[in-house]
Design a protein around this motif. Structure first.
Motif, PDB file in Angstrom:
ATOM      1  N   VAL A  30       0.851  -1.191   0.000  1.00 10.87           N
ATOM      2  CA  VAL A  30       0.000   0.000   0.000  1.00 10.87           C
ATOM      3  C   VAL A  30       0.886   1.240   0.000  1.00 10.87           C
ATOM      4  CG1 VAL A  30      -1.905   1.190   1.125  1.00 10.87           C
ATOM      5  CG2 VAL A  30      -1.705  -1.297   1.327  1.00 10.87           C
ATOM      6  N   LEU A  31       0.691   2.096  -0.990  1.00 10.15           N
ATOM      7  CA  LEU A  31       1.442   3.345  -1.095  1.00 10.15           C
ATOM      8  C   LEU A  31       0.650   4.447  -0.406  1.00 10.15           C
ATOM      9  CD1 LEU A  31       4.030   4.579  -2.367  1.00 10.15           C
ATOM     10  CD2 LEU A  31       2.609   5.214  -4.340  1.00 10.15           C
ATOM     11  N   VAL A  32       1.235   5.018   0.651  1.00 13.42           N
ATOM     12  CA  VAL A  32       0.555   6.023   1.472  1.00 13.42           C
ATOM     13  C   VAL A  32       1.300   7.349   1.351  1.00 13.42           C
ATOM     14  CG1 VAL A  32      -0.220   6.650   3.782  1.00 13.42           C
ATOM     15  CG2 VAL A  32      -0.233   4.249   3.081  1.00 13.42           C
ATOM     16  N   THR A  33       0.562   8.410   1.037  1.00 17.50           N
ATOM     17  CA  THR A  33       1.118   9.756   1.006  1.00 17.50           C
ATOM     18  C   THR A  33       0.505  10.565   2.152  1.00 17.50           C
ATOM     19  OG1 THR A  33      -0.589  10.726  -0.407  1.00 17.50           O
ATOM     20  CG2 THR A  33       1.231   9.561  -1.506  1.00 17.50           C
ATOM     21  N   ARG A  34       0.871  11.835   2.219  1.00 22.46           N
ATOM     22  CA  ARG A  34       0.287  12.689   3.266  1.00 22.46           C
ATOM     23  C   ARG A  34      -1.217  12.849   3.076  1.00 22.46           C
ATOM     24  NH1 ARG A  34       3.310  18.067   3.103  1.00 22.46           N
ATOM     25  NH2 ARG A  34       5.058  16.731   2.513  1.00 22.46           N
ATOM     26  N   ASP A  35      -1.708  12.497   1.872  1.00 21.86           N
ATOM     27  CA  ASP A  35      -3.132  12.650   1.576  1.00 21.86           C
ATOM     28  C   ASP A  35      -3.911  11.336   1.698  1.00 21.86           C
ATOM     29  OD1 ASP A  35      -2.807  15.404   0.936  1.00 21.86           O
ATOM     30  OD2 ASP A  35      -2.028  14.825  -1.034  1.00 21.86           O
ATOM     31  N   GLY A  36      -3.232  10.247   2.098  1.00 26.52           N
ATOM     32  CA  GLY A  36      -3.929   8.987   2.277  1.00 26.52           C
ATOM     33  C   GLY A  36      -3.405   7.895   1.361  1.00 26.52           C
ATOM     34  N   VAL A  37      -4.201   6.861   1.186  1.00 26.11           N
ATOM     35  CA  VAL A  37      -3.810   5.734   0.339  1.00 26.11           C
ATOM     36  C   VAL A  37      -3.863   6.172  -1.121  1.00 26.11           C
ATOM     37  CG1 VAL A  37      -4.407   3.418  -0.444  1.00 26.11           C
ATOM     38  CG2 VAL A  37      -4.571   3.987   1.994  1.00 26.11           C
ATOM     39  N   ALA A  38      -2.710   6.084  -1.797  1.00 24.95           N
ATOM     40  CA  ALA A  38      -2.638   6.477  -3.202  1.00 24.95           C
ATOM     41  C   ALA A  38      -2.899   5.299  -4.131  1.00 24.95           C
ATOM     42  CB  ALA A  38      -1.274   7.105  -3.507  1.00 24.95           C
ATOM     43  N   GLU A  39      -2.235   4.177  -3.878  1.00 22.42           N
ATOM     44  CA  GLU A  39      -2.385   2.981  -4.711  1.00 22.42           C
ATOM     45  C   GLU A  39      -2.104   1.753  -3.864  1.00 22.42           C
ATOM     46  OE1 GLU A  39      -1.134   3.660  -9.208  1.00 22.42           O
ATOM     47  OE2 GLU A  39       0.506   4.208  -7.870  1.00 22.42           O
ATOM     48  N   ARG A  40      -2.538   0.619  -4.363  1.00 18.42           N
ATOM     49  CA  ARG A  40      -2.218  -0.634  -3.686  1.00 18.42           C
ATOM     50  C   ARG A  40      -2.092  -1.748  -4.716  1.00 18.42           C
ATOM     51  NH1 ARG A  40      -5.093  -2.631   0.720  1.00 18.42           N
ATOM     52  NH2 ARG A  40      -5.735  -0.552   1.433  1.00 18.42           N
ATOM     53  N   TYR A  41      -1.268  -2.740  -4.363  1.00 19.83           N
ATOM     54  CA  TYR A  41      -1.104  -3.944  -5.183  1.00 19.83           C
ATOM     55  C   TYR A  41      -1.302  -5.139  -4.271  1.00 19.83           C
ATOM     56  CZ  TYR A  41       1.383  -7.977  -7.035  1.00 19.83           C
ATOM     57  OH  TYR A  41       1.709  -9.253  -7.408  1.00 19.83           O
ATOM     58  N   ARG A  42      -2.094  -6.091  -4.719  1.00 17.82           N
ATOM     59  CA  ARG A  42      -2.373  -7.290  -3.912  1.00 17.82           C
ATOM     60  C   ARG A  42      -1.553  -8.459  -4.424  1.00 17.82           C
ATOM     61  NH1 ARG A  42      -8.387  -8.276  -2.165  1.00 17.82           N
ATOM     62  NH2 ARG A  42      -7.678  -6.453  -0.970  1.00 17.82           N
ATOM     63  N   LYS A  43      -0.914  -9.155  -3.529  1.00 18.76           N
ATOM     64  CA  LYS A  43      -0.067 -10.295  -3.872  1.00 18.76           C
ATOM     65  C   LYS A  43      -0.869 -11.330  -4.647  1.00 18.76           C
ATOM     66  CE  LYS A  43       3.198 -13.454  -1.548  1.00 18.76           C
ATOM     67  NZ  LYS A  43       3.733 -13.857  -0.224  1.00 18.76           N
ATOM     68  N   ILE A  44      -0.310 -11.768  -5.795  1.00 17.58           N
ATOM     69  CA  ILE A  44      -1.053 -12.715  -6.627  1.00 17.58           C
ATOM     70  C   ILE A  44      -0.501 -14.136  -6.551  1.00 17.58           C
ATOM     71  CG2 ILE A  44      -1.837 -10.917  -8.206  1.00 17.58           C
ATOM     72  CD1 ILE A  44       0.282 -11.757 -10.170  1.00 17.58           C
ATOM     73  N   ARG A  45       0.774 -14.290  -6.202  1.00 13.58           N
ATOM     74  CA  ARG A  45       1.347 -15.645  -6.098  1.00 13.58           C
ATOM     75  C   ARG A  45       1.644 -15.936  -4.634  1.00 13.58           C
ATOM     76  NH1 ARG A  45       5.042 -16.046 -11.592  1.00 13.58           N
ATOM     77  NH2 ARG A  45       3.267 -15.855 -13.002  1.00 13.58           N
ATOM     78  N   LEU A  46       0.812 -16.776  -4.070  1.00 14.84           N
ATOM     79  CA  LEU A  46       0.868 -17.058  -2.643  1.00 14.84           C
ATOM     80  C   LEU A  46       1.800 -18.226  -2.352  1.00 14.84           C
ATOM     81  CD1 LEU A  46      -2.960 -16.766  -1.910  1.00 14.84           C
ATOM     82  CD2 LEU A  46      -1.211 -14.962  -1.782  1.00 14.84           C
TER      83      LEU A  46
END
Length: 510
Positions: free
Chosen positions: A301-317
């Protein structure tokens, strides 16, 4: 009482032991140079087998010994299931044993020696490629990854990935075996040429590559809080380390650095926003939490001073660690090991994350989570999508006292050489590490360290591409084709010749 056949065959036990020898080439033992001869004892046992079937069995035992040793640290997660994995994946190496016995049994000819130098590495790479399929577990302990400390050898990876490094190492071992076993000058000449080519190919490719040009750079801080079992205390420790950071473009926390869903935890998100504002840099945190749909997933999860900007969910468990394959059949393992009590939810597809550096220049990067760093194709996809660097988030505290953390960290060198992108890994408990675009290690924090590792990374130029990035997995596909052709040729030679049809002409006695 008559003993079973395996108990009457000491060479099979020797093959099992020989399979453990190549594991010494990986971290933490660190004997990478040994890889160029480590297979010779096992290959010799296969060569000396009386039949192709016995050669295949010895190859199977060799493969089982390799898997048992290379993955011993999985015992807490899979328990006795590791023995089953060794038996199944070890069986793949039976093809190597068959090829070695058929091509190198005495008396050794120049033709068969030359064929062996092509076929044996191809069969080996084919077996690595099969067991690297994510549904079967993934590409852990590829032989080529033993050369992570040698950027010159990794010149091969820039052309054919870790697969080409594996092929070169196996070719060198096969050549050494032929030099020791061969008697004819022609046989030895072919073997010597192959060994020389295998040893020099990587450095020559490395030498002809253009040196990385001076260009854009980015400063990253990798936060490593150390062994802190309580999730809240671990978060607080990462918070304290981050508060002291300034003058960086991106702060990276490890996998599972927060156990709350940031979309539903405004108080935790506010703490991260304050950190981003105080440091002047966005934070990439690892979220391991139950989401609104009731399922647990692992997100970057990419977090800036303005909140969550983007996220990537793990695909290979991770098999057994994050899900149990065929849970209705194998679910009993959760009662005797630390296998996942419930399956994590995988993401749908890989995509880049985007931020900017302190001067406002775009900084697209690939964020991969822990086990995903083992897959060459995932980093290649990140490079194809325009990543200028690749970031791994990791958590290996379950295996802290084993060889796993060092081996995991070493994979960044392979991914850097394959893609021409700098690679960093932030691990909760170590090793956190950074590599340049050719796989040279720039800095590292060991498993006993805590704090922040700040590193200045030379970024990949936009549009830059290695040959491996352009060509993809041409090496394993070629290896599979060669292996199938060799198998077809073997079947034709063993097929009985048909009797001539019809009456035969009389033969004169004169």
């Amino acid at each position: 009482m008559k003993l079973p056949a395996p108990l009457r065959r000491p060479p099979r036990y020797a093959s099992l032991a020989a399979g453990a020898l190549p594991v010494l080439t990986f971290p933490a033992a660190g004997l990478g140079w040994l890889a160029w001869v480590a297979l010779v004892p096992g290959l010799e046992l296969m060569r000396r087998a009386d039949t192709g079937r016995e050669g295949a069995v010895r190859g199977w035992w060799f493969g089982a010994g390799f898997i048992l040793t290379a993955m011993y640290w999985l015992v807490p997660s899979v328990g006795p299931g590791l023995l089953a994995l060794a038996v199944v994946f070890g069986a793949l190496q039976g093809a190597v044993g068959l090829a070695v016995q058929r091509l190198l049994h005495p008396p050794l000819t120049t033709r068969r020696a030359a064929l062996a130098l092509l076929v044996v590495p191809s069969v080996w790479v084919s077996t690595e490629f099969v067991r690297s399929w994510h549904a079967l577990g993934g590409p852990w302990a590829l032989l080529g990854s033993s050369q992570w400390e040698h950027p010159a050898v990794l010149g091969l990876a820039s052309v054919g990935g870790a697969w080409l490094v594996s092929a070169a190492v196996v070719a060198a071992n096969t050549g050494v075996l032929i030099l020791l076993a061969g008697r004819r000058p022609g046989v030895r000449a072919v073997a010597a040429a192959a060994v020389t080519a295998a040893l020099l190919a990587g450095p020559l490719l490395f030498a002809v590559q253009s040196a990385p040009a001076a260009g854009d750079r980015a400063t990253l801080a990798l936060v490593q809080p150390g062994e802190v079992a309580d999730p809240a205390a671990r978060f607080a420790a990462s918070e304290r380390i981050t508060e002291r950071l300034h003058g960086v473009d991106l702060v990276v926390w490890g996998e599972s650095s927060t156990s709350t869903d940031l979309d539903r935890a405004p108080d935790v998100l506010a703490r991260l926003e304050r950190l981003a504002a105080a440091t002047g840099a966005p934070l990439l945190v690892g979220e391991d939490a139950r989401k609104a749909d009731g399922r647990i997933s692992k997100d970057a999860v990419l977090v800036t001073r303005d909140g969550v900007a983007e996220r990537y969910r793990k695909i290979r468990l991770v098999p057994f660690g994050e899900y149990v394959p065929l849970r209705p059949v194998l679910g009993w393992l959760t009662g005797i090991s630390k296998a996942a009590g419930e399956n994590r939810a995988p993401g749908a597809a890989f995509h880049l994350l985007h931020t900017t550096d302190r001067s406002g220049r775009p900084l697209p990067f690939g964020a991969l989570i822990c086990f995903e760093s083992t897959f060459p194709d995932m980093s290649r996809v990140a490079a194809d999508q325009g990543a200028r660097m690749i970031v791994f988030q990791s958590a290996t505290s379950s295996f802290q006292s084993s060889w796993a953390p060092q081996q995991h960290a070493s994979l960044g060198a392979l991914r850097a050489a394959e893609t021409g992108r700098p690679v960093v890994q932030a691990a909760l408990t170590g090793e956190s590490v950074a590599y340049d675009r050719q796989g040279r290690r720039l800095a590292a924090l060991g498993t006993g360290d805590r704090g922040a590792l700040t590193v200045d990374l030379p970024l990949a130029e936009p549009g830059a591409a290695t040959w491996y990035q352009r060509l993809g997995d041409w090496v394993p596909y070629t290896a599979v084709a060669v292996s199938l052709a060799a198998a077809s040729g073997l079947r034709r030679r063993r097929a009985p010749q048909p009797e001539p049809a019809g009456p035969q002409p009389a033969v004169s006695a004169r």
